[in-house]
Scaffold this motif. Structure first.
Motif, PDB file in Angstrom:
ATOM      1  N   LYS A  60       0.013   2.623 -14.941  1.00 47.55           N
ATOM      2  CA  LYS A  60       1.126   2.537 -14.011  1.00 47.55           C
ATOM      3  C   LYS A  60       1.179   1.106 -13.474  1.00 47.55           C
ATOM      4  N   ILE A  61       2.277   0.413 -13.736  1.00 43.62           N
ATOM      5  CA  ILE A  61       2.444  -0.977 -13.303  1.00 43.62           C
ATOM      6  C   ILE A  61       3.441  -1.001 -12.150  1.00 43.62           C
ATOM      7  N   ILE A  62       3.008  -1.558 -11.018  1.00 44.95           N
ATOM      8  CA  ILE A  62       3.778  -1.478  -9.776  1.00 44.95           C
ATOM      9  C   ILE A  62       4.066  -2.882  -9.263  1.00 44.95           C
ATOM     10  N   GLY A  63       5.318  -3.131  -8.945  1.00 42.19           N
ATOM     11  CA  GLY A  63       5.693  -4.357  -8.255  1.00 42.19           C
ATOM     12  C   GLY A  63       5.778  -4.104  -6.760  1.00 42.19           C
ATOM     13  N   LYS A  81      -8.732   0.533 -16.114  1.00 38.09           N
ATOM     14  CA  LYS A  81      -9.168   1.684 -16.896  1.00 38.09           C
ATOM     15  C   LYS A  81      -7.981   2.584 -17.237  1.00 38.09           C
ATOM     16  N   PRO A  82      -8.129   3.517 -18.160  1.00 36.72           N
ATOM     17  CA  PRO A  82      -7.062   4.471 -18.443  1.00 36.72           C
ATOM     18  C   PRO A  82      -6.631   5.218 -17.177  1.00 36.72           C
ATOM     19  N   ARG A  83      -5.337   5.466 -17.078  1.00 38.20           N
ATOM     20  CA  ARG A  83      -4.697   6.073 -15.915  1.00 38.20           C
ATOM     21  C   ARG A  83      -4.784   5.187 -14.671  1.00 38.20           C
ATOM     22  N   GLY A  84      -5.054   3.912 -14.881  1.00 37.59           N
ATOM     23  CA  GLY A  84      -5.174   3.000 -13.763  1.00 37.59           C
ATOM     24  C   GLY A  84      -3.822   2.514 -13.257  1.00 37.59           C
ATOM     25  N   GLN A  85      -3.836   1.952 -12.044  1.00 38.08           N
ATOM     26  CA  GLN A  85      -2.653   1.355 -11.427  1.00 38.08           C
ATOM     27  C   GLN A  85      -2.849  -0.154 -11.346  1.00 38.08           C
ATOM     28  N   PHE A  86      -1.832  -0.882 -11.772  1.00 34.69           N
ATOM     29  CA  PHE A  86      -1.850  -2.336 -11.638  1.00 34.69           C
ATOM     30  C   PHE A  86      -0.789  -2.726 -10.638  1.00 34.69           C
ATOM     31  N   LEU A  87      -1.191  -3.400  -9.566  1.00 35.63           N
ATOM     32  CA  LEU A  87      -0.260  -3.837  -8.530  1.00 35.63           C
ATOM     33  C   LEU A  87      -0.041  -5.339  -8.640  1.00 35.63           C
ATOM     34  N   GLN A  88       1.213  -5.737  -8.889  1.00 39.67           N
ATOM     35  CA  GLN A  88       1.556  -7.146  -8.893  1.00 39.67           C
ATOM     36  C   GLN A  88       1.997  -7.535  -7.487  1.00 39.67           C
ATOM     37  N   PHE A  89       1.066  -8.127  -6.755  1.00 40.93           N
ATOM     38  CA  PHE A  89       1.318  -8.505  -5.363  1.00 40.93           C
ATOM     39  C   PHE A  89       1.616  -9.995  -5.232  1.00 40.93           C
ATOM     40  N   GLY A  90       0.898 -10.827  -5.976  1.00 37.76           N
ATOM     41  CA  GLY A  90       1.119 -12.261  -5.904  1.00 37.76           C
ATOM     42  C   GLY A  90       2.484 -12.648  -6.449  1.00 37.76           C
ATOM     43  N   LEU A 137       0.824  -1.211   0.000  1.00 33.66           N
ATOM     44  CA  LEU A 137       0.000   0.000   0.000  1.00 33.66           C
ATOM     45  C   LEU A 137       0.857   1.259   0.000  1.00 33.66           C
ATOM     46  N   GLN A 138       2.079   1.159   0.512  1.00 28.66           N
ATOM     47  CA  GLN A 138       3.000   2.286   0.400  1.00 28.66           C
ATOM     48  C   GLN A 138       3.489   2.461  -1.031  1.00 28.66           C
ATOM     49  N   ARG A 139       3.585   1.380  -1.775  1.00 32.29           N
ATOM     50  CA  ARG A 139       4.075   1.427  -3.151  1.00 32.29           C
ATOM     51  C   ARG A 139       3.059   2.064  -4.096  1.00 32.29           C
ATOM     52  N   MET A 140       1.785   1.913  -3.813  1.00 28.82           N
ATOM     53  CA  MET A 140       0.749   2.455  -4.685  1.00 28.82           C
ATOM     54  C   MET A 140       0.030   3.584  -3.953  1.00 28.82           C
TER      55      MET A 140
END
Length: 338
Positions: free
Chosen positions: A278-281, A248-257, A152-155
């Motif tokens: 925005k793609i976040i690890g 959606k556009p301007r969305g954030q994708f969090l790769q948590f698994g 949650l700090q990353r995103m």
């Protein structure tokens, strides 16, 4: 002492091994309970950064039974949990406070002996005191919850964002509870197992969708333009690849698994560009144990319902198999008493 040992890929035994020695800056912990994690399953299958033989186990708490000569903060009898990620504090990444990317990382239960054993040794600096009122189940959840805090700090969840969590095993259920306090207007969850979806709704999810051939239609009905935040909590490459369809556009994708090392997905660079995605690890944690302890101690996160099985060390192989088949939620090994 008794310990679980992975001699090689997809092999597990219970062995008598030497009790670890306590160095001058170390604390020797008698393990009370330890949690089985999806990462342990990846290690077992040879899909992670570990080598064999190995005693796994990185989610745990216990009682201090010995302290080194230079240890100041702990005494015999103290209850502690331990951050398994042992950073050197000297490399370039550590000096930039990127401790979870230490170039000389040791990880308890990953590349050094872990907590699926009666005793484990750790540096004093990695140990955290537990509040007296904290239950054994809560204490064993500090490490996984610290991973959620770091994610949650990353995103950044903006006010009224619509969030989709794909996969609501134990980590997904922690994410649901954490995100309930984020300001999101909608927390939707998707999973194959209806009872997990029901639990997610009881913990704060606004909507639940069964993962089947109707999921696209059902998710579109919930959020016609897609979701502001999509979180993968499965680690399954095919699921991850498909999940971008709901962003959606301007969305954030969090790769948590955690996905197996070496596996890949296909994603269009044009889609990333065109949609401002925005793609976040989120790898492990980074000094987030104390916030996790505070959340648990103050009842913000409820972990008691997430533990479906508590088993002795001797039943580890059967428990791991059940966990791998999706027949459990969180499994805790009852190893000792405090």
């Amino acid at each position: 002492m008794k310990a679980i040992v992975f001699p090689d890929v997809e092999q597990t035994t219970v062995q008598d091994v030497d009790r670890p020695s306590c160095g001058p800056d170390d604390v020797l912990v008698k393990v009370v309970s330890a949690g089985i994690c999806g990462t342990d399953l990846h290690i077992f299958r040879g899909e992670y950064m570990s080598s064999f033989p190995l005693t796994p186990g990185h989610e745990f708490h216990g009682e201090v039974v010995e302290v080194g000569d230079r240890v100041q903060r702990f005494r015999v009898g103290d209850r502690v949990t331990v951050d398994p990620n042992l950073y050197c504090g000297k490399c370039e990444n550590c000096l930039n406070q990127h401790f979870n990317h230490c170039l000389n990382m040791d990880i308890i239960g990953v590349n050094r002996s872990g907590a699926f054993a009666e005793y484990v040794v750790a540096p004093e600096r990695a140990c955290y005191a537990l509040p007296a009122q904290m239950s054994a189940k809560q204490a064993t959840f500090v490490e996984p919850l610290a991973c959620v805090v770091y994610a949650l700090q990353r995103m950044h969840v903006n006010p009224a964002d619509r969030v989709l969590i794909v996969g609501v095993g134990p980590m997904g259920l922690l994410l649901v509870q954490a995100l309930r306090h984020s300001g999101a207007s909608l927390i939707a969850v998707m999973d194959k197992q209806p009872h997990r979806l029901e639990m997610a709704q009881s913990m704060g999810a606004n909507a639940a969708v069964v993962a089947n051939d109707q999921q696209d239609k059902n998710l579109k009905a919930l959020s016609p333009q897609g979701f502001d935040v999509v979180i993968d909590a499965t680690g399954v490459p095919a699921v991850i690849e498909n999940a971008f369809r709901y962003l959606k556009p301007r969305g954030q994708f969090l790769q948590f698994g955690v996905a197996p090392i070496g596996q890949t997905i296909q994603i269009s660079p044009y889609d990333i560009f065109r949609n401002d995605w925005k793609i976040i690890g989120s790898f492990a944690l980074c000094y987030t144990f104390q916030p996790a302890i505070d959340w648990l101690a103050n009842g913000v996160i409820d972990v008691e319902p997430l533990v479906s099985h508590c088993v002795p060390l001797d039943d580890f192989a059967e428990a791991l198999d059940m966990f791998a088949r999706g027949q459990t939620l969180k499994v805790h090994l009852d190893i000792g008493s405090s």
